[in-house]
Scaffold this active site. Structure first.
Site, PDB file in Angstrom:
ATOM      1  N   SER A 265       0.045 -26.403  24.429  1.00 49.06           N
ATOM      2  CA  SER A 265       0.734 -26.813  23.205  1.00 49.06           C
ATOM      3  C   SER A 265      -0.236 -26.875  22.028  1.00 49.06           C
ATOM      4  CB  SER A 265       1.351 -28.195  23.402  1.00 49.06           C
ATOM      5  OG  SER A 265       0.314 -29.161  23.421  1.00 49.06           O
ATOM      6  N   LYS A 266       0.364 -26.986  20.843  1.00 55.56           N
ATOM      7  CA  LYS A 266      -0.455 -27.095  19.629  1.00 55.56           C
ATOM      8  C   LYS A 266      -1.362 -28.316  19.726  1.00 55.56           C
ATOM      9  CE  LYS A 266      -0.195 -27.346  14.610  1.00 55.56           C
ATOM     10  NZ  LYS A 266      -0.583 -28.708  14.296  1.00 55.56           N
ATOM     11  N   ARG A 267      -0.838 -29.375  20.317  1.00 56.45           N
ATOM     12  CA  ARG A 267      -1.631 -30.603  20.440  1.00 56.45           C
ATOM     13  C   ARG A 267      -2.915 -30.364  21.238  1.00 56.45           C
ATOM     14  NH1 ARG A 267       1.435 -35.012  22.795  1.00 56.45           N
ATOM     15  NH2 ARG A 267       3.180 -33.972  21.785  1.00 56.45           N
ATOM     16  N   GLY A 269      -4.556 -27.617  21.377  1.00 52.17           N
ATOM     17  CA  GLY A 269      -5.461 -26.891  20.485  1.00 52.17           C
ATOM     18  C   GLY A 269      -6.109 -27.824  19.482  1.00 52.17           C
ATOM     19  N   ASP A 270      -5.299 -28.698  18.891  1.00 46.00           N
ATOM     20  CA  ASP A 270      -5.837 -29.635  17.892  1.00 46.00           C
ATOM     21  C   ASP A 270      -6.889 -30.543  18.520  1.00 46.00           C
ATOM     22  OD1 ASP A 270      -4.189 -28.535  16.042  1.00 46.00           O
ATOM     23  OD2 ASP A 270      -2.663 -30.108  16.123  1.00 46.00           O
TER      24      ASP A 270
END
Ligand code: GLU
Length: 511
Positions: A265-267, A269-270
């Site tokens: 998920s994007k999370r 990656g962040d």
């Protein structure tokens, strides 16, 4: 394969395209090219609530950056245009009605309140609510209401949906090119909405099947999250009488978090500092941004190579593949069933391999915009040469400026540690003498300059490191960079002398 291969990438424009979506597009493309078939791009935008402005443009730009070429579709056109579902809306009602007439579907007039009441009832009885054979007769539908009333309700403009009449207790047997044979009992499935009068639009399921049929799609290659929809899709093909031309299905494994558990998920990656989208994205509505591989300094070829190997393997140890090599090697047989764990370091590794293998000519066009952004105008030859000298130390294109800036800009500051160590004792006088040696050289090529300077060092009895480090302080201003004679040759005699003068003039030697 007897049938013409026609595959489609069918994203919904609900936000930036996740790298899992890019991989789906890539596998479709590789499969199409491998079999001399066609690659379609269809935009599935029938869910107006989830529509995000700019997402379609983002998808198209991402595919272009990746080198995934579209033969037919949005932005390209083709024999089945339009390829944007919102522009095909008048096609779908006919098919929804056809299913109702044949007894495969029905009109439902229930209100949210009526549904809620049933849901509550089920919960109180300890059951999970499903809109299925047990429920449909209890609600106002064309199955429970007299024909005249159904017609009257439609005529007076009551809102309705068409739902698929999922058969009770039937086994649907399906074959997936990756998952193998799958069987599902229809009693576990619900009556999905196919069409909504409220916005005169089909839902995903109806539009997807109708369009795959009309667009003569031969293979549906898509993410694993669509596997639960497969029984309904099989039944829709049967209901329409299209079993003979039903496409073959291949459901791709998920891309997993670097830690293994769950979908990437994007999370993730962040948290871990890597992008999960191909390009930088800024939401036009919320202003939220997301990092992209392109802007983070990845080469499209490296990104694609890395993605191709997440879920597919060539059966050999080869890791570096050009797009053409991927096309030649790709087969769905070698796509794994298990999820593929995403490894950010491996993405960097791939990029570094590609950077190291680029020629000066290939590096020049990557380098030029970076130089321009720093106000530097130079020839392609010099841009490529500077990058070429330093490429072994590059991982991302965002490393290029730091690693090469001294070729183009004289130092204005000098690294403190190096200055303290080198700019003292006999070194300033030594550098002044070296300046005259350099000034006297006619052939300033790397080889000749090196030979002359080494001979001088020997004759004078200086230590090589002492001379080179002092020269580096003058020319680069820091303890970094390539061999000194790469620098002298690149910047040329006049610039060398100027930089030496700058140091002598501007920096007072330590005691
Ligand atoms: N519109 C669907 C999506 O966003 C397409 C799924 C399919 O390929 O059938 O993924």
């Amino acid at each position: 394969m007897s049938r013409e291969v026609r595959v489609r990438f069918a994203p919904s424009p609900t936000g930036p395209l996740h790298i899992g979506g890019v991989r789906t597009a890539l596998y479709n493309y590789l499969f199409a090219r491998r079999h001399g078939g066609k690659m379609l791009l269809r935009i599935e935008d029938t869910d107006s609530q989830r529509f995000v402005p700019g997402a379609e443009e983002y998808i198209i730009e991402s595919l272009k950056w990746c080198g995934i070429e579209i033969d037919e579709g949005v932005g390209v056109g083709g024999p089945h245009a339009p390829y944007r579902q919102s522009e095909r809306r008048e096609i779908y009602l006919k098919y929804a009605t056809q299913l109702v007439d044949a007894g495969w579907a029905y009109y439902a007039f229930d209100t949210p309140e009526e549904l809620d009441a049933l849901r509550k009832e089920a919960e109180e009885a300890g059951k999970t609510f499903a809109y299925n054979y047990e429920v449909r007769e209890k609600l106002p539908t064309s199955l429970s209401l007299p024909k005249e009333e159904v017609e009257a309700r439609i005529a007076r403009g009551d809102q309705w949906v068409v739902r698929f009449k999922m058969p009770e207790n039937e086994v649907v047997a399906m074959d997936d090119l990756i998952r193998g044979h799958v069987e599902v009992n229809t009693s576990t499935l619900d009556d999905k909405v196919l069409y909504k009068s409220a916005d005169a639009l089909p839902t995903y399921h109806l539009a997807n099947i109708v369009d795959d049929h009309l667009m003569e799609v031969s293979h549906v290659i898509r993410g694993e999250e669509w596997l639960p929809s497969l029984p309904l899709h099989y039944l829709l093909y049967r209901a329409f009488g299209w079993d003979d031309t039903r496409p073959e299905f291949a459901h791709l494994p998920l891309l997993l978090k670097p830690t293994g558990g769950g979908k990437l998920s994007k999370r993730d990656g962040d948290k871990m500092g890597f992008p999960v989208f191909p390009l930088f994205w800024q939401s036009p509505t919320t202003g939220d941004t997301a990092r992209g591989y392109r802007e983070d300094g990845y080469l499209a070829e490296a990104f694609i190579n890395m993605l191709a190997l997440l879920g597919w393997n060539p059966g050999t140890k080869q890791e570096i593949f050009s797009m053409q090599e991927l096309i030649d090697a790709f087969s769905l047989d070698r796509v794994s069933k298990a999820g593929a764990r995403f490894q950010p370091d491996k993405a960097k590794w791939f990029n570094a391999q590609y950077m190291h293998n680029l020629t000066d000519e290939q590096l020049a066009p990557i380098m030029q915009p970076i130089l321009k952004a720093h106000g530097i105008e130079t020839s392609d030859e010099l841009a490529g040469k500077a990058a070429g000298i330093m490429k072994e130390r590059m991982t991302l294109t965002t490393d290029m400026w730091d690693l090469t800036s001294f070729f183009f800009v004289a130092p204005t500051e000098y690294e403190e540690k190096l200055t303290k160590k080198q700019w003292k004792g006999e070194n300033p006088a030594m550098l002044a003498e070296l300046r005259s040696v350099l000034e006297a050289i006619d052939d300033f090529s790397k080889e000749n300059t090196e030979a002359v300077v080494r001979a001088w060092i020997e004759a004078k009895g200086f230590a090589l490191g002492q001379v080179m480090n002092t020269l580096r302080l003058a020319l680069v201003g820091a303890g970094k960079g390539p061999g000194m004679f790469d620098v002298t040759e690149f910047i040329g005699k006049a610039e060398c002398l100027k930089r030496i003068d700058n140091l002598i003039k501007n920096v007072t030697p330590a005691e």
